[in-house]
Each structure stands twice: as structure tokens, then as C-alpha cells.
Design a protein around this motif. Structure first.
Motif, PDB file in Angstrom:
ATOM      1  N   UNK A 207      16.078 -49.769  35.888  1.00 19.08           N
ATOM      2  CA  UNK A 207      13.877 -50.373  35.726  1.00 19.08           C
ATOM      3  C   UNK A 207      13.571 -51.550  36.588  1.00 19.08           C
ATOM      4  N   UNK A 208      14.333 -52.499  36.252  1.00 16.65           N
ATOM      5  CA  UNK A 208      14.771 -53.547  37.761  1.00 16.65           C
ATOM      6  C   UNK A 208      14.748 -53.768  39.126  1.00 16.65           C
ATOM      7  N   UNK A 209      15.572 -52.762  39.661  1.00 19.75           N
ATOM      8  CA  UNK A 209      16.308 -52.441  40.511  1.00 19.75           C
ATOM      9  C   UNK A 209      14.919 -51.879  41.498  1.00 19.75           C
ATOM     10  N   UNK A 210      14.055 -50.621  40.568  1.00 19.90           N
ATOM     11  CA  UNK A 210      13.266 -50.250  41.614  1.00 19.90           C
ATOM     12  C   UNK A 210      11.413 -51.290  41.394  1.00 19.90           C
ATOM     13  N   UNK A 211      11.720 -52.250  40.206  1.00 15.14           N
ATOM     14  CA  UNK A 211      10.535 -53.401  39.912  1.00 15.14           C
ATOM     15  C   UNK A 211      10.750 -53.669  41.716  1.00 15.14           C
ATOM     16  N   UNK A 212      12.362 -54.198  41.482  1.00 16.39           N
ATOM     17  CA  UNK A 212      12.266 -55.384  42.352  1.00 16.39           C
ATOM     18  C   UNK A 212      11.914 -54.501  44.394  1.00 16.39           C
ATOM     19  N   UNK A 213      12.738 -53.766  43.706  1.00 15.69           N
ATOM     20  CA  UNK A 213      11.916 -52.697  45.589  1.00 15.69           C
ATOM     21  C   UNK A 213      10.606 -52.688  45.977  1.00 15.69           C
ATOM     22  N   UNK A 214       9.822 -52.210  44.746  1.00 13.31           N
ATOM     23  CA  UNK A 214       8.476 -51.868  44.461  1.00 13.31           C
ATOM     24  C   UNK A 214       7.632 -53.407  45.100  1.00 13.31           C
ATOM     25  N   UNK A 215       7.804 -54.386  44.586  1.00 12.28           N
ATOM     26  CA  UNK A 215       7.342 -55.406  44.825  1.00 12.28           C
ATOM     27  C   UNK A 215       7.892 -55.718  46.116  1.00 12.28           C
ATOM     28  N   UNK A 216       8.775 -56.006  46.362  1.00 11.46           N
ATOM     29  CA  UNK A 216       9.184 -56.194  47.896  1.00 11.46           C
ATOM     30  C   UNK A 216       8.203 -55.388  48.660  1.00 11.46           C
ATOM     31  N   UNK A 217       8.305 -54.408  49.048  1.00 14.37           N
ATOM     32  CA  UNK A 217       6.986 -53.140  50.053  1.00 14.37           C
ATOM     33  C   UNK A 217       5.890 -53.577  49.252  1.00 14.37           C
ATOM     34  N   UNK A 218       5.623 -54.039  48.003  1.00 15.19           N
ATOM     35  CA  UNK A 218       4.174 -54.460  47.890  1.00 15.19           C
ATOM     36  C   UNK A 218       3.512 -55.424  48.948  1.00 15.19           C
ATOM     37  N   UNK A 219       4.554 -56.665  49.160  1.00 15.51           N
ATOM     38  CA  UNK A 219       4.111 -57.445  49.187  1.00 15.51           C
ATOM     39  C   UNK A 219       4.437 -57.207  51.207  1.00 15.51           C
ATOM     40  N   UNK A 220       4.798 -56.599  51.112  1.00 15.42           N
ATOM     41  CA  UNK A 220       4.497 -56.297  52.754  1.00 15.42           C
ATOM     42  C   UNK A 220       3.062 -56.071  53.017  1.00 15.42           C
ATOM     43  N   UNK A 221       3.207 -55.398  52.135  1.00 20.05           N
ATOM     44  CA  UNK A 221       1.783 -53.870  51.750  1.00 20.05           C
ATOM     45  C   UNK A 221       0.704 -55.531  52.214  1.00 20.05           C
ATOM     46  N   UNK A 222       0.568 -56.654  51.210  1.00 21.70           N
ATOM     47  CA  UNK A 222      -0.564 -57.764  51.435  1.00 21.70           C
ATOM     48  C   UNK A 222      -0.552 -58.230  52.214  1.00 21.70           C
ATOM     49  N   UNK A 223       0.891 -58.790  53.051  1.00 23.97           N
ATOM     50  CA  UNK A 223       0.573 -59.807  53.860  1.00 23.97           C
ATOM     51  C   UNK A 223      -0.047 -58.393  55.265  1.00 23.97           C
ATOM     52  N   UNK A 224       0.027 -57.027  55.349  1.00 25.47           N
ATOM     53  CA  UNK A 224      -0.770 -56.493  56.371  1.00 25.47           C
ATOM     54  C   UNK A 224      -2.063 -56.708  56.186  1.00 25.47           C
ATOM     55  N   UNK A 225      -2.309 -56.559  54.784  1.00 25.78           N
ATOM     56  CA  UNK A 225      -3.660 -56.624  54.320  1.00 25.78           C
ATOM     57  C   UNK A 225      -4.799 -58.091  54.628  1.00 25.78           C
ATOM     58  N   UNK A 226      -3.756 -59.108  53.900  1.00 25.69           N
ATOM     59  CA  UNK A 226      -5.075 -60.070  54.165  1.00 25.69           C
ATOM     60  C   UNK A 226      -4.638 -60.563  56.120  1.00 25.69           C
ATOM     61  N   UNK A 227      -3.884 -59.759  56.893  1.00 25.57           N
ATOM     62  CA  UNK A 227      -4.015 -60.630  58.482  1.00 25.57           C
ATOM     63  C   UNK A 227      -5.302 -59.418  58.669  1.00 25.57           C
ATOM     64  N   UNK A 228      -5.149 -58.063  58.261  1.00 25.62           N
ATOM     65  CA  UNK A 228      -6.307 -57.367  58.726  1.00 25.62           C
ATOM     66  C   UNK A 228      -7.880 -57.980  58.117  1.00 25.62           C
ATOM     67  N   UNK A 229      -7.665 -58.386  57.189  1.00 23.28           N
ATOM     68  CA  UNK A 229      -8.312 -58.786  57.257  1.00 23.28           C
ATOM     69  C   UNK A 229      -9.574 -60.429  57.874  1.00 23.28           C
ATOM     70  N   UNK A 230      -8.332 -61.034  58.899  1.00 23.01           N
ATOM     71  CA  UNK A 230      -8.764 -62.041  59.183  1.00 23.01           C
ATOM     72  C   UNK A 230      -8.835 -61.638  60.605  1.00 23.01           C
ATOM     73  N   UNK A 231      -8.176 -60.666  61.028  1.00 15.42           N
ATOM     74  CA  UNK A 231      -8.578 -59.319  62.349  1.00 15.42           C
ATOM     75  C   UNK A 231      -9.639 -58.889  62.711  1.00 15.42           C
ATOM     76  N   UNK A 232     -10.568 -58.268  61.061  1.00 18.94           N
ATOM     77  CA  UNK A 232     -11.037 -57.462  61.125  1.00 18.94           C
ATOM     78  C   UNK A 232     -12.451 -59.030  61.743  1.00 18.94           C
ATOM     79  N   UNK A 233     -12.543 -59.630  60.611  1.00 20.79           N
ATOM     80  CA  UNK A 233     -13.456 -60.791  61.093  1.00 20.79           C
ATOM     81  C   UNK A 233     -13.393 -61.354  62.305  1.00 20.79           C
ATOM     82  N   UNK A 234     -12.412 -61.260  62.690  1.00 18.61           N
ATOM     83  CA  UNK A 234     -12.252 -61.762  64.689  1.00 18.61           C
ATOM     84  C   UNK A 234     -12.786 -60.667  65.418  1.00 18.61           C
TER      85      UNK A 234
END
Length: 359
Positions: A207-234
Motif C-alpha cells: 500500500x505505502x510503496x504504491x502511494x509513494x510511487x503515485x505521489x512522485x509521478x503525480x508531482x512530475x505531472x504537476x510541475x509540467x502542468x504548472x509550466x504549461x500554464x506559464x508557457x501557454x500564457x507566453x
């Protein structure tokens, strides 16, 4: 003190030393990434503004050159610009943090090499911690945090190893890892100890190992999403004749296009969502074994479900024409915010059955 206890204490001290050593190497990688971006800002790279302001009536994106060989027309291989879809800008990806410069690329490679070294040292620290307590190394927030940052860096390096264009993630990732480890070693540090009986189960590994892995990949997706918003505005500003500042031009035009960032974040979030679903199911099964009920609306269970609903709403929004793009990106960031609150907020500020060892 017995020999076994002394050995475990020595391993715990070695684990702490390795974690601090990894922080030192991550710091060097941070400065190398900064150097890559700074040197890249001086490069004479092709600007994306021309692609954003293509005049009306310009020749189509597919061009064919005709050569004559002995009276026979020979068609060259067409040069095709892949379009993202109707109404979406056709913008090429930026040249990356190095901006196409040799020195910038050199510092970028040094940064990646240092990140690999820091990852190996931190991973060794996590494994040593596990050996010192003779269990899975995520029984409290300190252990979870060190493991989380290790897995996040491992996922990033995995994308690089697969030759994906993700080196732009290096600077925000290393910065976040340093903050995560700083908080862990300063405020979340907990002496190694054995688990309470309810946690002493093989489900901890699942349970915890999968939660950690999911959170790590969700983090990468969140960074890409945030940068997408800046780049899209640009890109929007350039497309409407605006004049972004020098800093925006220097940084944002070197990132992948908004379409590429959006595609990356969607793919990683969609790929990991089924595993997050499994994480919640595994937690429910574990709760049935430990507490005699599968679901009790505990704070951790509730926020795990809220996070699931958030990402489900994001995926649904992507399938709905009126909610693609920025609206869907906002939902993805809210969903990741729910994940962060589920980890930090619930563990620190809310009393629940999951609050075993304080932090």
C-alpha cells in the motif's frame, strides 16, 4: 546494549550521513542546473515568435520539393509539421535549458550526472534506514519524505534514460527535493523504531510503496502542468502581438511548447491514475485486516478519496471539449494540492487512525 542493537544504531547513523551527503550533492546539481539556464540565456537560438505569428495565407505546413531526373519527376520526402489539433497553435519545442550552447549543455550534463550520484547516495540512505529498523523504510513522515524524494528523482532519471525530453524538469525537481529533505531532516526527523502492531503487515510494502510511487509521478505531472500554464500564457501573448519581458523570453521560450507540456502532464497523470485507484483499494483491504472494517471515513481515507475524485475529474475534463487546456490544468493542480494536504495537512494537523508516530 546488545550487538544487534549497536549494529542497528550504527546503520541508523550511516543512513543519516548518507541523506545529508545526498543533500550536499543535490546542492551542487542545483547550481549546475542554474549555470545551464544562465548560459543558455546568452545563446542566439531561433525564437518561437515567428511560429506563433504566421501570416494568414502562408503556405501549408507540408512542403514537397520536385527534382527532375532524366525527365522523371522525383518527389522528396515531405517535411511535415504535426499539428496538435484544430484551433491549437503549431509551436515548436524550445531548445531546452542549455539554449543550444555547448557550455550550457555541458553544465546540464554535469547537473544530470550529479543528480544521478545524489540519487544513488540517497537511495543507499533509504536502504540503510530499512536495514537499521528491519522493516519497510516508511513508517513515519521522515522516512516517507526521504523515500518520496528518492522515487521522484528515480522517475525523472527513468524518463531521461528512456530518452524523453524532460531535462527541463531538472531544476524544479532538484529544488523541490532539497526543500523536501530540508523539512524532513529539520522538523520531521524521528528516531528509528519498530511499528505498532496495526502497521506490522506485508500490506505496508504494497500500500505505502504504491502511494509513494503515485505521489512522485503525480508531482512530475504537476510541475509540467504548472509550466504549461506559464508557457501557454507566453504563447498567447506573442500570438496577440504582445511583448513579453526579457526574463519571460529567456526562460519560457526554451521550454517545450505548451502543447508538449500539456501532453506530458496528461499522459503521466492518466498512466498513474489506475495505480492510485489500486492504492486506495489496497489500503481498504489492509484496514479490514488491521481494524476489522474496510472503510471508516478516517481523515486519511477521506482525503485519499478526494484526491482520487480530483484526478478522475481531470481525466473527465480532458475528454470534454469545453474543459480541455487551462481549465483541465487547474483541476489537475487542485488534485495534486489534495494529495499534498493528504500527506502534510492530515498527518500534522488532523488526528486520525493513521497518526501513529506523531510525524
Amino acid at each position: 546494549m546488545s550487538l544487534a542493537a549497536e549494529t542497528n544504531e550504527s546503520l541508523a547513523q550511516l543512513s543519516d550521513l548518507l541523506i545529508y551527503s545526498s543533500m550536499a550533492v543535490y546542492t551542487l546539481a542545483f547550481f549546475a542546473h542554474i549555470a545551464e539556464w544562465v548560459l543558455g540565456s546568452r545563446s542566439k537560438v531561433g525564437r518561437t515568435a515567428a511560429a506563433l505569428t504566421r501570416p494568414a495565407g502562408e503556405a501549408p505546413a507540408v512542403t514537397v520539393q520536385v527534382k527532375t531526373a532524366g525527365g522523371t519527376a522525383v518527389l522528396d520526402k515531405p517535411k511535415v509539421v504535426t499539428r496538435s489539433g484544430a484551433g491549437v497553435r503549431d509551436v515548436p519545442d524550445g531548445p531546452g535549458a542549455a539554449g543550444g550552447t555547448v557550455k550550457g549543455d555541458l553544465y546540464g550534463r554535469i547537473a544530470v550526472s550529479l543528480t544521478v550520484l545524489a540519487f544513488l547516495i540517497e537511495a543507499a540512505g533509504v536502504v540503510t534506514r530499512a536495514l537499521s529498523v528491519q522493516r519497510a523504510p516508511w513508517g513515519n513522515m521522515y522516512e516517507f519524505s526521504t523515500t518520496f524524494s528518492t522515487v521522484a528523482v528515480g522517475a525523472y532519471l527513468g524518463f531521461l534514460f528512456a530518452k524523453k525530453n524532460v531535462r527541463w524538469l531538472g531544476l524544479p525537481l532538484v529544488t523541490t527535493v532539497l526543500l523536501d529533505l530540508g523539512v524532513a531532516t529539520t522538523w520531521l526527523k524521528t528516531p528509528s523504531d519498530q511499528l505498532v502492531p496495526a502497521l506490522d503487515s506485508y500490506w505496508l510494502w504494497i500500500h505505502v510503496s504504491t502511494a509513494i510511487f503515485c505521489g512522485a509521478v503525480f508531482y512530475l505531472g504537476a510541475v509540467a502542468t504548472l509550466l504549461y500554464l506559464f508557457r501557454d500564457s507566453y504563447e498567447n501573448k506573442l500570438a496577440t502581438g504582445g511583448n513579453p519581458g526579457a526574463f519571460a523570453r529567456s526562460v519560457l521560450e526554451r521550454l517545450p511548447s505548451a502543447a508538449s507540456l500539456d501532453k506530458f502532464s496528461y499522459r503521466v497523470n492518466a498512466a498513474i491514475f489506475p495505480l492510485w485507484t489500486f492504492t486506495i483499494i489496497a489500503g481498504a483491504i489492509w484496514a479490514g485486516d488491521a481494524w476489522g472494517r474496510y472503510w471508516g471515513w478516517d481523515a486519511k481515507e477521506v482525503w485519499s478519496f478526494i484526491t482520487w475524485v480530483g484526478y478522475a475529474a481531470y481525466l473527465h475534463a480532458r475528454a470534454t471539449a469545453g474543459w480541455k487546456g487551462r481549465k483541465a490544468a487547474y483541476i489537475a493542480l487542485v488534485a495534486f494540492g489534495c494529495f499534498l494536504f493528504n500527506y502534510y495537512g492530515v498527518n500534522i494537523f488532523v488526528s486520525s487512525k493513521h497518526s501513529y508516530a506523531g510525524v
